[in-house]
Design an enzyme around this catalytic site. Sequence first.
Site, short mmCIF file in Angstrom:
data_model
loop_
_atom_site.label_atom_id
_atom_site.label_comp_id
_atom_site.label_asym_id
_atom_site.label_seq_id
_atom_site.Cartn_x
_atom_site.Cartn_y
_atom_site.Cartn_z
CB SER A 146 -24.54 -23.08 -16.78
OG SER A 146 -23.79 -22.30 -15.87
CE1 TYR A 159 -28.82 -23.11 -13.22
CE2 TYR A 159 -26.43 -22.93 -13.26
CZ TYR A 159 -27.66 -22.68 -13.84
OH TYR A 159 -27.72 -22.00 -15.04
CE LYS A 163 -28.61 -24.95 -16.57
NZ LYS A 163 -29.58 -24.85 -17.70
#
Length: 254
Positions: A146, A159, A163
């Site tokens: 991402s 998150y 990543k």
Amino acid sequence: MELPQTPSFNLTGKRALVAGASSGIGLGCAVALARAGAEVLLAARSADKLQTAVDAMTKAGMAASALTLDVADIPATEAAVAAHGPFDILVNSAGLARHGPALDTTESDFDAVSGLNIKGAYFLTRAVAKGLISAGKPGSLINISSQMAHVGGIDRAVYCATKHAVEGFTKAMAIEWGKQGIRVNTVCPTFIVTPLTQATFDNPERAAWIMDKIKLGRVGEVSDIMGPVVYLASDASALMTGTHLLIDGGWTAD
């Protein structure tokens, strides 16, 4: 004068495993690889959605089959990869997001997101590499990361952490397996229109934040990821490993 030759994007004769392939980015990657000539095994937790996707692909003349699999189940994943491999190409699009303020993060949410996004991705990538090394074959292993692996984001502490971790183990694995001809890279999309992101786009404040950050003035479509994945899977990217492709509309250019 002998002119240079463009490396091939053709994947004929290659076998690919795409995890998280029943919808969204994962399905787009599976279709892109199959259209480029690869034989693709689509893996996901939802057997019905998976079979619907495979039926549509085979009807369109693509070589596709289905495997019901939860990447977070490490023993099952390793057994499935050993049984169905070796795979020349891996695209791991299986992922999870539970967004919210860092002060509200629960331990169960942290464990669920990191269990799939880091642990699952790590051991899936390792399992495919093991099969290639045992077979004495090169390969291209791609994790869908991402843009949030390179910046911070509102309500995205967990998150972002997962990543960023994917980028870290990608570099280390690329160094470790480079001599075997195994390349390991990531694709880092901005916000892509899928059913999973719809809730974010439905929030006016979040939608405004997104549009302010994307310099090209539009959010991403699944098709924006398909070409880069074929590039990384093919000989066209033969000297690329341990790095990432940012498909972010200029988000991280600041």
